[in-house]
Design an enzyme around this catalytic site. Structure first.
Site: not given
Ligand code: NAD
Ligand code: UDP
Length: 339
Positions: A33, A125, A150, A154, A298
């Site tokens: 969370l 990503s 970041y 990935k 960036g």
């Molecule tokens: P988000 O932050 O809404 O969801 C990530 C969740 O992981 C959060 O609920 C956070 O509390 C939880 N979390 C983070 N570190 C943690 C840990 N060590 N232990 C337990 N829980 C942990 O992000 P999102 O947008 O839903 O992204 C999900 C995934 O998709 C991520 O890996 C992100 O890098 C990848 N991603 C997102 C995007 C974007 O634009 N949203 C684009 C490309 C890739």
């Protein structure tokens, strides 16, 4: 069939949990969370009628992760969303980003190997392509040196999966390279919950229209694109969530062609910032107050996906029209109100 979803109360994770449940999968979520809210579980339950199992701990804790797998011997597959994702923050806190994003994946993989869980889908990503020389980008487009810690996490996580797959022949791993996820569930029960001032275009835009922010800054109109503003491939979060269900099925059905595969998950359409603003205005009838300012450091100029491989191999295709995505986003923002 039980699927373990890390980061399942997050933005993309929560929408994927809904699609998994609606496709007949049982879900157990772990999330610490750090970037989501426990009330997301209420939203999921409201949509699907089923409250997913949930445990709160940090996946960088190796013992807690191992204990979890030891207690859940019926997990058949994992979707690993949990990560820190703010590009700018990663530049100022590189160690926290490398620690969180690498160690959480490592702990999940170590436990999967120990407890015989064979299937993993990983959130990657399009950032791994950087500014590609040729567009649209295919899976064969060379990856470029990441612009941020970041982005580098990935690329490094993908490398870990590739190297592991070479020696653990019965582990099956898929990386999904997301383009720009936007949107919210049409029910407005779940959506994106940005923390503080949003960095991303869509939450900033909807907060501006909602009166939370004064004006949207459009970062640059002097790029080599049709209207001068940067071009991205905006993918609806429900389409994206469905891609995970398809990927999980591919693994569980043994349909994968190699034990490490990676797919572009986008629409195949490039949309500029100004085009997105116009589409939002058309979808909602709301005016967006914006001004053109200088470029953001960036930022890349343009990127969009060639989705042929995902379309043919996964049998998945984006389907939600952009105006519908934007209408859903606005419905979600209206529900959030000014809070
Ligand atoms: P988000 O932050 O809404 O969801 C990530 C969740 O992981 C959060 O609920 C956070 O509390 C939880 N979390 C983070 N570190 C943690 C840990 N060590 N232990 C337990 N829980 C942990 O992000 P999102 O947008 O839903 O992204 C999900 C995934 O998709 C991520 O890996 C992100 O890098 C990848 N991603 C997102 C995007 C974007 O634009 N949203 C684009 C490309 C890739
Ligand atoms: N952008 C913008 N104003 C903002 C946020 C983003 O003009 O307040 C632009 C940004 O320059 C990029 C596009 O919107 O061209 C998408 O940015 P976002 O941060 O959402 O995703 P990125 O593709 O950078 O990961």
């Amino acid at each position: 069939m039980k699927v373990f979803v890390t980061g399942g109360t997050g933005y993309i994770g929560s929408h994927t949990v809904v699609e998994l449940q609606q496709s007949g999968f049982e879900v157990v979520i772990v999330d610490n969370l750090c970037n989501s809210n426990i009330q997301v579980l209420d939203g999921i339950e409201k949509i699907t009628g089923v409250r997913p199992e949930f445990e709160q701990f940090d996946l960088t804790d190796e013992k807690a992760t191992r204990d979890f797998f030891a207690r859940h011997r019926d997990i058949k597959a994992v979707i690993h969303f949990a990560a820190l994702k703010a590009v700018g923050e990663s530049v100022s806190m590189p160690l926290e980003y490398y620690k969180n994003n690498l160690n959480s994946l490592m702990n999940v993989l170590l436990s999967m190997r120990e407890f015989g869980v064979k299937n993993l889908v990983f959130s990657s990503s399009c950032t791994v392509y950087g500014q590609a020389d040729v567009l649209p980008v295919t899976e064969q487009t060379p990856r470029k040196q990441a612009e941020s810690p970041y982005g580098n996490t990935k690329a490094m996580c993908e490398d870990i999966l590739r190297d592991l797959a070479k020696v653990e022949k019965d582990m099956n791993l898929i990386a999904l390279r997301y383009f720009n996820p936007i949107g919210a569930h049409p029910s407005a029960c779940i959506g994106e919950l940005p923390n503080g001032v949003p960095n991303n275009l869509i939450p900033y835009l909807t907060q501006t229209v909602a009166g939370i922010r004064e004006q949207l800054s459009v970062f640059g109109n002097d790029y080599n694109t049709p209207d001068g503003t940067p071009v991205r491939d905006y993918i609806d979060v429900i389409d994206l969530a469905k891609a995970h269900v398809v990927a999980i099925r591919r693994l569980l059905d043994g349909k994968n062609k190699a034990n490490y595969e990676y797919f572009n998950i986008g629409t195949g359409n490039g949309v500029s910032v100004l085009e997105l603003i116009q589409a939002f205005e058309k979808a909602t009838g709301k005016k967006v107050n914006y001004k053109i300012v200088g470029r953001r450091a960036g930022d890349i100029e343009k990127v969009w996906a060639d989705t042929t491989v995902a379309n043919t191999e996964l049998g998945w295709k984006a389907g939600v029209p952009l105006v519908e995505t934007l209408a859903n986003t606005w419905r979600w923002q209206e529900k959030l109100g000014k809070g």
